[in-house]
Write a protein that holds these residues in place. Structure first.
Motif, PDB file in Angstrom:
ATOM      1  N   VAL A  83       0.856  -1.179   0.000  1.00  0.00           N
ATOM      2  CA  VAL A  83       0.000   0.000   0.000  1.00  0.00           C
ATOM      3  C   VAL A  83       0.890   1.225   0.000  1.00  0.00           C
ATOM      4  N   GLU A  84       0.636   2.151  -0.923  1.00  0.00           N
ATOM      5  CA  GLU A  84       1.342   3.431  -0.919  1.00  0.00           C
ATOM      6  C   GLU A  84       0.419   4.473  -0.302  1.00  0.00           C
ATOM      7  N   ALA A  85       0.879   5.086   0.773  1.00  0.00           N
ATOM      8  CA  ALA A  85       0.020   6.020   1.508  1.00  0.00           C
ATOM      9  C   ALA A  85       0.825   7.235   1.948  1.00  0.00           C
ATOM     10  N   SER A 104       5.074  10.315   0.533  1.00  0.00           N
ATOM     11  CA  SER A 104       4.323   9.104   0.248  1.00  0.00           C
ATOM     12  C   SER A 104       5.228   7.922   0.583  1.00  0.00           C
ATOM     13  N   GLU A 146      -0.025   0.372   7.474  1.00  0.00           N
ATOM     14  CA  GLU A 146       0.057   1.789   7.123  1.00  0.00           C
ATOM     15  C   GLU A 146      -0.518   2.670   8.236  1.00  0.00           C
ATOM     16  N   PRO A 206      -0.996   7.163   9.162  1.00  0.00           N
ATOM     17  CA  PRO A 206      -0.835   8.509   8.586  1.00  0.00           C
ATOM     18  C   PRO A 206       0.175   9.367   9.330  1.00  0.00           C
TER      19      PRO A 206
END
Length: 743
Positions: free
Chosen positions: A609-611, A629, A637, A639
């Motif tokens: 997952v790219e977050a 990112s 993941e 934030p």
């Protein structure tokens, strides 16, 4: 009267020869064909070829004789052919194997005790060279051998052409000492191919056939006679020829090993000898997977950079290039050659401390085990880690600390303290198991190396290290390397199922993404680094303790390149950094490989997952790192990563500090059970302990009453997620209640 008696004896002797020859002529003689003799000819050297058949190296494989390659008659200089015929067989193209005029002259000379050239033709000499039964002994040939030689020569002339006889003779005739054949003679004494021999050199070669081991003065005298016949009317300076002959007969310019890949050549031949039958002979040639143009360029690049580092006490280096898909070795430079005082040492297979080049494998394992993410904050500050032998206090290369940094920055900038803290989470023994599985030959257990294993305290070879990086380049799939082409699989055969990756492909991708990120390495290497290429590459440098070894290992879409620079003696280098030692050579070779071939970033595997992520404030109130990112294993993941807020920093910093993974505890029946307690220690906030899946205690410290068996100790954060674990084994029989029960 004595004269008449001698002549009568000679006549009877000649008559006996004729009768024996006539009797032997009809008999069948096992005569090999020219093609068979040429096919069975074996050089004393094995030619090691590249993948296209180009000669890379010659290796001496027969210590008893020195033979070169079979040389066609057309590739022998006209001067040498003329010298041989004038010296050994003037009527070679006129007779049918036996020169009866020369035989008569020899018989007459023997009668009057006069020296003559002799009656043995080139064809007769060749017959003696091809048949062991006719070979000349120390005391000369017997009468029966001479008869057999005459018959054999006649048979040879009937079945072979004259050019074939002369070609075979020049390739099998002994010259001097161990030298057999014109190719070995030309390269040994004259340092040139047989096609380049001039009249003077040809005269010396012809003289050596007549008297292979004579004193130089006698060889020169005979050579002068041959040269006068070759050049009638010309002034022959025999005195100068004597000096020339004395010099060349002592020369040994034809080295036992010659070429640009000595270590790879010896490695290939060792592997062939190991796989072959003991009685089998060495092959005439062997093809490798190497690329000759790449091998030459790699050798030149390494030697050129080592000359530039000579004033920094550096003389040795090694380089290997692997094809990522096949595992084929494309270049193998084992040493710096003439620049080294230990050129025989193969730096590709020698064991050395790899320094920081083990860090990518460590971070990959920690990410795969979900102990950290690429954005997790790891403290880069002074640390004192308790070990069985005392406190271990790791330091960074520049002796400075950066404070809290993300795992991406810690790996790309090659910070030591965060790497050691990461190893504390993984444990030395678990990391050592992964390294061995990846083909790195660790001699000791992980506990033996302790936490210094994160900084490369174990010894590995350049080949095994490069192949471990190749594993990361291949998405975690491990495969063996090879120096010889693998036979193609039959089309009818089903393709075997691929083995499971040794390393999680997602973790391999993230590590490659980190090592290809020029921004992440700026804290240590700056923006304008030699490690940055115009095409996609991932690379890591490393320097061992006391600057004994310097490394640069990395990969592109298709190739993995590993470079080592140092001293074979183990002596320290002077002021050689990660970017001034091996890295420039690595960058040059990578540019050569991709001069006309692109290299693109790999495709992310499933489960990534790219977050977007952001980082909390540091001590000065500004964000610890710029928002970006980031790649995560699915489910990990987050934030925000901060020091005092959120679960991220808690999860990243929580870890078990005691006991070590794999600890074995022995119960003592003489000690009361309640006194035999194991103490658990951890770092992090809001943690809980679980033993074999059951809640045990809260807090950073806890005590446990051990019980025989194998147990899983887990550290759990406030959300119930396991952040660290240890496996321990308790050994011991029943526990007595009191000491008085002992007798």
């Amino acid at each position: 009267m004595p004269l008449a008696f001698s002549f009568s004896s000679t006549a009877r002797h000649t008559l006996a020869v004729v009768l024996l020859t006539a009797a032997a002529a009809p008999s069948a003689w096992a005569l090999a064909s020219f093609e068979e003799v040429k096919r069975d000819f074996r050089s004393s050297e094995t030619a090691v070829l590249d993948r296209q058949g180009e000669l890379l190296h010659r290796v001496r494989t027969d210590p008893t004789v020195r033979r070169g390659q079979w040389t066609a008659l057309a590739d022998v200089s006209p001067a040498l052919r003329a010298a041989m015929l004038l010296s050994e067989d003037k009527r070679f193209y006129e007779h049918s194997g036996v020169d009866w005029r020369a035989a008569s002259a020899a018989a007459w000379g023997n009668l009057w005790n006069t020296r003559t050239r002799g009656a043995s033709t080139i064809t007769m000499q060749l017959a003696g060279l091809l048949d062991d039964d006719l070979r000349r002994a120390a005391g000369g040939r017997s009468f029966r051998q001479k008869i057999g030689q005459t018959v054999a020569a006649t048979q040879l002339e009937r079945r072979w052409r004259k050019d074939q006889i002369l070609e075979a003779y020049l390739n099998t005739v002994p010259f001097r000492g161990e030298i057999v054949g014109i190719d070995a003679l030309s390269r040994t004494l004259f340092s040139k191919a047989p096609s380049g021999l001039d009249a003077r050199e040809a005269a010396v070669a012809a003289a050596l056939v007549r008297a292979p081991n004579a004193r130089p003065a006698l060889v020169a005298q005979r050579a002068c006679e041959v040269l006068r016949v070759m050049e009638p009317g010309a002034r022959t300076d025999c005195e100068a020829l004597d000096m020339f002959t004395s010099a060349v007969v002592q020369r040994r310019a034809f080295e036992p090993n010659e070429g640009i890949a000595p270590h790879a050549a010896r490695r290939v031949l060792r592997e062939l000898r190991g796989a072959a039958d003991e009685k089998s002979t060495a092959p005439v040639s062997v093809r490798t997977t190497l690329r000759a143009p790449l091998q030459r360029y790699a050798l030149d690049s390494l030697q050129r950079h080592l000359r530039e580092l000579r004033d920094r006490h550096v003389e040795d280096g090694a380089l290997v290039v692997l094809d990522n898909a096949s595992g084929e070795v494309l270049a193998w430079v084992g040493s710096s050659g003439p620049l080294s005082q230990a050129a025989e040492v193969d730096g590709v297979t020698a064991l050395r401390q790899p320094g920081s080049t083990l860090k990518p494998l460590l971070y990959a394992q920690a990410i795969a085990e979900k102990r950290i993410t690429a954005a997790s904050l790891i403290e880069d500050s002074s640390a004192q880690i308790s070990t069985a032998s005392g406190l271990y206090i790791p330091q960074n290369y520049d002796r400075r600390f950066k404070g809290p940094v993300s795992a991406r920055t810690a790996l790309a900038a090659s910070l030591n303290v965060p790497a050691v803290r990461t190893l504390v989470m993984v444990s030395p023994e678990a990391f050592a198991r992964e390294l061995r599985a990846a083909g790195l030959p660790l001699r000791e257990s992980g506990d033996y190396y302790g936490y210094s294993l994160a900084l490369g305290s174990a010894e590995v070879s350049l080949l095994s290290l490069a192949n471990a990086y190749r594993m990361v380049a291949n998405g975690g799939r491990f495969g063996a390397t090879t120096l010889t082409p693998r036979p193609p699989a039959p089309a009818s055969k089903q393709k075997p199922a691929e083995a499971a990756p040794l390393l999680d492909p997602r973790a391999a991708f993230i590590v490659g993404d980190i090592l290809s990120d020029p921004n992440a390495r700026t804290r240590t290497f700056g923006l304008d680094s030699i490690l940055s290429t115009r095409f996609w590459t991932a690379v890591k440098t490393g320097t061992s303790k006391d600057m004994r070894d310097n490394w640069a290992v990395g990969w592109s879409q298709r190739y993995t390149v590993g470079v080592w620079v140092g001293n074979a003696s183990g002596a320290s280098m002077w002021d050689v950094s990660g970017t001034s030692g091996a890295a420039p050579v690595w960058a040059e070779v990578m540019r050569f490989l991709h001069a006309r071939e692109p290299s693109r970033a790999p495709t992310p595997p499933a489960g990534l997952v790219e977050a977007p992520v952001s980082f909390g404030p540091g001590a000065d109130g500004s964000p610890l790192e710029a928002a970006r990112s980031e790649w995560f294993l699915q489910g990990t993941e987050q934030p925000l990563f901060a020091l005092d807020t959120g679960m991220a920093s808690d999860a990243a910093s929580a870890r078990i500090t005691a006991p070590s993974d794999g600890t074995i505890l022995a119960l003592d029946p003489d000690i009361p059970p309640l006194r035999q307690r194991v103490r658990f220690e951890s770092e992090g906030r809001g943690v809980q302990w679980r033993i074999d899946g059951k809640f045990h205690a809260r807090g950073n410290s806890a005590q446990w009453l051990p019980w025989p068996g194998r147990h899983l100790i887990e550290l759990v954060d406030a959300s119930g997620k396991v952040v660290d674990q240890r496996r321990v084994e308790v050994r011991g029989a029943g526990v007595v209640a009191a000491k008085g029960a002992r007798r």
